[in-house]
Design a protein around this motif. Structure first.
Motif, short mmCIF file in Angstrom:
data_model
loop_
_atom_site.label_atom_id
_atom_site.label_comp_id
_atom_site.label_asym_id
_atom_site.label_seq_id
_atom_site.Cartn_x
_atom_site.Cartn_y
_atom_site.Cartn_z
N GLU A 55 46.56 -65.70 -15.29
CA GLU A 55 47.46 -66.24 -14.26
C GLU A 55 47.31 -67.76 -14.20
OE1 GLU A 55 50.45 -65.64 -11.45
OE2 GLU A 55 49.45 -64.16 -12.72
N PRO A 56 48.38 -68.52 -14.38
CA PRO A 56 48.25 -69.98 -14.35
C PRO A 56 47.96 -70.49 -12.94
CG PRO A 56 50.56 -69.36 -14.51
CD PRO A 56 49.77 -68.09 -14.64
N ILE A 57 47.24 -71.59 -12.86
CA ILE A 57 46.99 -72.21 -11.56
C ILE A 57 48.07 -73.23 -11.23
CG2 ILE A 57 44.50 -71.87 -11.64
CD1 ILE A 57 44.21 -74.76 -12.56
N GLY A 58 48.90 -73.55 -12.19
CA GLY A 58 50.01 -74.47 -11.96
C GLY A 58 50.98 -74.41 -13.11
N SER A 59 52.26 -74.62 -12.82
CA SER A 59 53.28 -74.64 -13.87
C SER A 59 54.37 -75.60 -13.41
CB SER A 59 53.85 -73.24 -14.10
OG SER A 59 54.23 -72.63 -12.88
N ALA A 60 54.75 -76.51 -14.31
CA ALA A 60 55.72 -77.54 -13.92
C ALA A 60 56.76 -77.72 -15.01
CB ALA A 60 54.99 -78.84 -13.60
N SER A 61 57.15 -78.96 -15.29
CA SER A 61 58.31 -79.20 -16.15
C SER A 61 58.00 -79.07 -17.63
CB SER A 61 58.87 -80.60 -15.86
OG SER A 61 57.87 -81.58 -16.10
N ILE A 62 56.81 -79.50 -18.07
CA ILE A 62 56.48 -79.54 -19.49
C ILE A 62 55.65 -78.34 -19.91
CG2 ILE A 62 55.37 -80.88 -21.31
CD1 ILE A 62 57.78 -82.24 -20.18
N GLY A 63 54.74 -77.90 -19.04
CA GLY A 63 53.86 -76.80 -19.41
C GLY A 63 53.18 -76.20 -18.20
N GLN A 64 52.23 -75.31 -18.47
CA GLN A 64 51.49 -74.64 -17.40
C GLN A 64 50.00 -74.74 -17.68
OE1 GLN A 64 53.75 -71.04 -18.27
NE2 GLN A 64 51.81 -69.91 -18.54
N VAL A 65 49.19 -74.54 -16.64
CA VAL A 65 47.75 -74.80 -16.70
C VAL A 65 46.99 -73.54 -16.34
CG1 VAL A 65 45.87 -76.22 -15.82
CG2 VAL A 65 48.14 -77.22 -16.11
N HIS A 66 45.94 -73.24 -17.13
CA HIS A 66 45.11 -72.06 -16.90
C HIS A 66 43.64 -72.48 -16.79
CE1 HIS A 66 48.19 -68.94 -18.05
NE2 HIS A 66 48.75 -70.03 -18.56
N ARG A 67 42.89 -71.78 -15.96
CA ARG A 67 41.44 -71.97 -15.91
C ARG A 67 40.80 -71.21 -17.06
NH1 ARG A 67 41.91 -71.37 -10.07
NH2 ARG A 67 41.38 -73.34 -9.05
N ALA A 68 39.69 -71.76 -17.57
CA ALA A 68 38.98 -71.10 -18.65
C ALA A 68 37.52 -71.55 -18.64
CB ALA A 68 39.63 -71.41 -20.00
N THR A 69 36.70 -70.83 -19.39
CA THR A 69 35.29 -71.18 -19.57
C THR A 69 35.02 -71.28 -21.06
OG1 THR A 69 34.69 -69.96 -17.57
CG2 THR A 69 32.91 -70.52 -19.09
N LEU A 70 34.41 -72.39 -21.50
CA LEU A 70 34.13 -72.58 -22.91
C LEU A 70 33.00 -71.67 -23.38
CD1 LEU A 70 34.33 -76.47 -23.30
CD2 LEU A 70 36.06 -74.77 -23.87
N ARG A 71 33.16 -71.11 -24.55
CA ARG A 71 32.12 -70.27 -25.13
C ARG A 71 30.96 -71.13 -25.58
NH1 ARG A 71 31.59 -65.29 -26.34
NH2 ARG A 71 33.78 -64.84 -25.83
N GLY A 72 29.78 -70.68 -25.26
CA GLY A 72 28.57 -71.41 -25.65
C GLY A 72 28.05 -72.28 -24.52
N SER A 73 28.79 -73.29 -24.09
CA SER A 73 28.33 -74.20 -23.04
C SER A 73 28.54 -73.64 -21.64
CB SER A 73 29.03 -75.55 -23.17
OG SER A 73 30.42 -75.42 -22.88
N GLY A 74 29.51 -72.76 -21.48
CA GLY A 74 29.83 -72.23 -20.15
C GLY A 74 30.54 -73.23 -19.26
N GLU A 75 31.01 -74.34 -19.84
CA GLU A 75 31.69 -75.37 -19.05
C GLU A 75 33.03 -74.86 -18.53
OE1 GLU A 75 33.62 -79.86 -19.66
OE2 GLU A 75 32.56 -78.85 -21.30
N ARG A 76 33.29 -75.14 -17.24
CA ARG A 76 34.57 -74.77 -16.64
C ARG A 76 35.60 -75.83 -17.01
NH1 ARG A 76 35.95 -70.08 -15.19
NH2 ARG A 76 37.27 -70.88 -13.51
N VAL A 77 36.70 -75.38 -17.59
CA VAL A 77 37.75 -76.30 -18.02
C VAL A 77 39.10 -75.77 -17.56
CG1 VAL A 77 36.46 -77.12 -20.03
CG2 VAL A 77 37.99 -75.13 -20.25
#
Length: 594
Positions: free
Chosen positions: A217-239
């Motif tokens: 589920e995207p956290i935002g969607s506008a004119s050019i694209g949409q944005v999703h939350r994710a977690t990087l594999r390995g580091s666990g960084e929230r992006v």
């Protein structure tokens, strides 16, 4: 016309051409009516009937009249040819301007709503200007229909809806602003299967190899694209992962051209600005470039002391970016407009008499600080009572303490910070975000600002910054002669080059709007009157995006009940630039910046 002069009973040829059976009285030669019409008895009447009407009923069945063709109707043929030629010419012109048939289809779809709506507004303005009920009804109908059309077409039309929601130039009624608000970040998103395919193609790896988790589920969607939350594999960084819509680049230019064609007829005052916006927005479709822009702005604000503490900008991950995919650190927060609205509702009882309950109207930064200080004093006293009670009666259930986060936000201070940081970007760094609509600003924990989405950045030369600084000082000092000299020297071209009108245009575009500045008129009507008095031929292209920033920030201020004069906050940067330039010229023997 000849048939109209005959009695109805003699209009048989027209009936037969229409494929109708002749009226019954004419089918019998003994009819008394025939004798009256054709004197001379039954034989004479039959003979004349045959000569006039191509024979009897039996003859007519074997010799039916030839159906009419366009050759028999030259006027109709000419009209049809002219209509077909006009339609062909229109489609050819649109196709040459818009690129392909899809662009033409989108333009015609927009015009099918935009043109009638524009005419309805013009009619109401001409014949019922003071009827508020009619205006509100039209606003509701037009805004709802416009939102539906924008959701259907998407593309650049979403940008126009965002400008409406931002209240650019204080030009849009609240009904329109509220209706279009969802376009800030809640445009109907693409299916997750499309998102997954785009990310995997862009990064060249399966989604699971890069991300430990990826919210569908995207956290935002506008004119050019949409944005999703994710977690990087390995580091666990929230992006967060920004994913570009398929085909959006192809339709954007055609959409801008369609708007320019509309404005050339209906609102020519906006055409020069739209031409610059068209050129600027075509740089937004490579997310690798946006990542570089994001990193550059973040470095500038770190060097300027804005980060940390006052604002924050997400750090990009260039190694995980492609043309259609942008990965960056997540900033924990909510959209500024949502956060301020929630804050106003939460503290309405305490601050209702002050400002927040009514959107902050009339509250200055210092006034809000005083209100918050009074609330903080009550909070501290309450915490002291709780401490004493919990210490002395420790066996009872302890009373809770109120943290500093429970205090209301200073809406006026946040708006000033937002305007201020953009002034720093423009005058100090010469590199700024040209699209600061509320969907691109977050309210972070600690009541600081998060600035996201730097796809639309504009770089100014040093000479441009110096010229703009002189303009800002002249605007602050209300020196109309100097304002006109600067803007005309920068490239503002009109038919008459009227200095007084040039100063008015510069003031509304770059500094301030409102009832007094616009001479009691709506800002759109005011600009149209300036256009009629002295039509604009061209604008200083390098300043169009600065004016856009000024208009958007002022629009947000109006929406929050916090009208602002931009030069009040930017003039300090302008004067610092001019002082530095004077010192440079003295040290360099009068050499000017380029």
């Amino acid at each position: 016309m000849a048939l109209r002069l005959l009695p109805p009973s003699l209009c048989l040829p027209s009936a037969r051409f229409a494929g109708c059976r002749p009226p019954l009285p004419f089918s019998s030669p003994s009819s008394p009516r025939l004798g009256r019409v054709f004197p001379g008895g039954r034989a004479a009447s039959s003979s004349r009937l045959g000569r006039v009407f191509l024979g009897s009923r039996a003859a007519s069945s074997s010799r039916r009249p030839r159906p009419p063709t366009l050759a028999d109707r030259p006027v109709l043929a000419s009209l049809l040819f002219a209509t077909a030629f006009s339609a062909y010419s229109l489609c050819s012109h649109l196709s040459s301007q818009l690129g392909d048939l899809e662009g033409v289809r989108r333009a015609l779809s927009f015009y099918s709503l935009g043109v009638p709506t524009y005419l309805r507004y013009r009619h109401l303005q001409a014949f019922h200007p003071g009827d508020e009920g009619r205006w509100d009804e039209l606003h509701r109908e037009a805004a709802a229909a416009g939102l539906g059309k924008i959701k259907d077409l998407r593309g650049f039309y979403v940008k126009t809806g965002q400008m409406c929601a931002t209240n650019v130039g204080n030009a849009f009624p609240r009904i329109w602003r509220d209706t279009m608000a969802e376009l800030q970040d809640r445009v109907p998103p693409e299916p997750f299967a499309t998102v997954e395919a785009t990310v995997e193609e862009g990064l060249g790896r399966p989604l699971g190899e890069v991300f430990e988790s990826f919210e569908q589920e995207p956290i935002g969607s506008a004119s050019i694209g949409q944005v999703h939350r994710a977690t990087l594999r390995g580091s666990g960084e929230r992006v967060v992962v920004k994913v570009q819509y398929p085909e959006v680049e192809r339709v954007f230019r055609a959409d801008v051209r369609a708007l320019i064609l509309f404005c050339e007829v209906a609102q020519p005052v906006h055409v020069p600005a739209l031409r610059e916006i068209e050129e600027q927005f075509m740089t937004e479709f490579d997310y690798r470039e946006e990542a570089a822009k994001l990193g550059r702005v973040r470095a500038n604000l770190l060097a300027g002391g804005w980060i940390p503490g006052r604002v924050d900008v997400p750090e990009p991950r260039p190694d995980l970016c492609s043309k259609n995919v942008l990965v960056m650190a997540e900033l924990p927060g909510e959209k500024l407009a949502d956060g301020l609205r929630r804050d106003a509702e939460k503290h309405a009882e305490f601050l209702g008499a002050g400002a927040l309950a009514s959107g902050g109207a009339g509250a200055t930064k210092a006034g809000m600080d005083a209100l918050i200080a009074a609330q903080d004093a009550k909070r501290r006293l309450s915490n002291l009572r709780a401490f004493l009670r919990n210490s002395l009666l420790f066996w009872r259930e302890p009373l809770p303490y109120a943290p500093p986060e429970s205090l209301p936000a200073n809406h006026a201070r946040l708006l000033d910070e937002l305007i201020d940081v953009h002034g720093h970007e423009i005058f100090v760094d010469g590199y700024f975000n040209a699209d600061p609509h509320p969907g691109n600003v977050l309210l972070l924990p600690g009541k600081t600002l998060g600035l996201i989405d730097y796809g639309q950045t504009k770089e100014l030369t040093r000479a441009n910054v110096v010229t703009l600084s002189r303009m800002m000082v002249a605007l602050q000092e209300e020196d109309d002669a100097e304002i006109a000299r600067i803007i005309q020297g920068a490239g503002y071209r009109t038919e008459r080059m009227d200095p007084g009108l040039a100063a008015k245009y510069a003031r509304v575009s770059l500094d301030v709007d409102g009832h007094a500045v616009c001479e009691g008129k709506h800002v759109q009507v005011f600009l149209e009157e300036l256009q009629k008095l002295d039509p604009v031929i061209d604008l200083p292209r390098d300043f169009v995006m600065v004016a856009r920033v000024s208009l958007m920030l002022r629009g947000l201020g109006h929406a929050l009940g916090q009208p602002r004069r931009i030069s009040d906050l930017w003039v300090k940067y302008a004067r610092a630039v001019l002082k530095e330039e004077e010192e440079r010229e003295r040290g360099g023997g009068g050499k000017k910046s380029k």
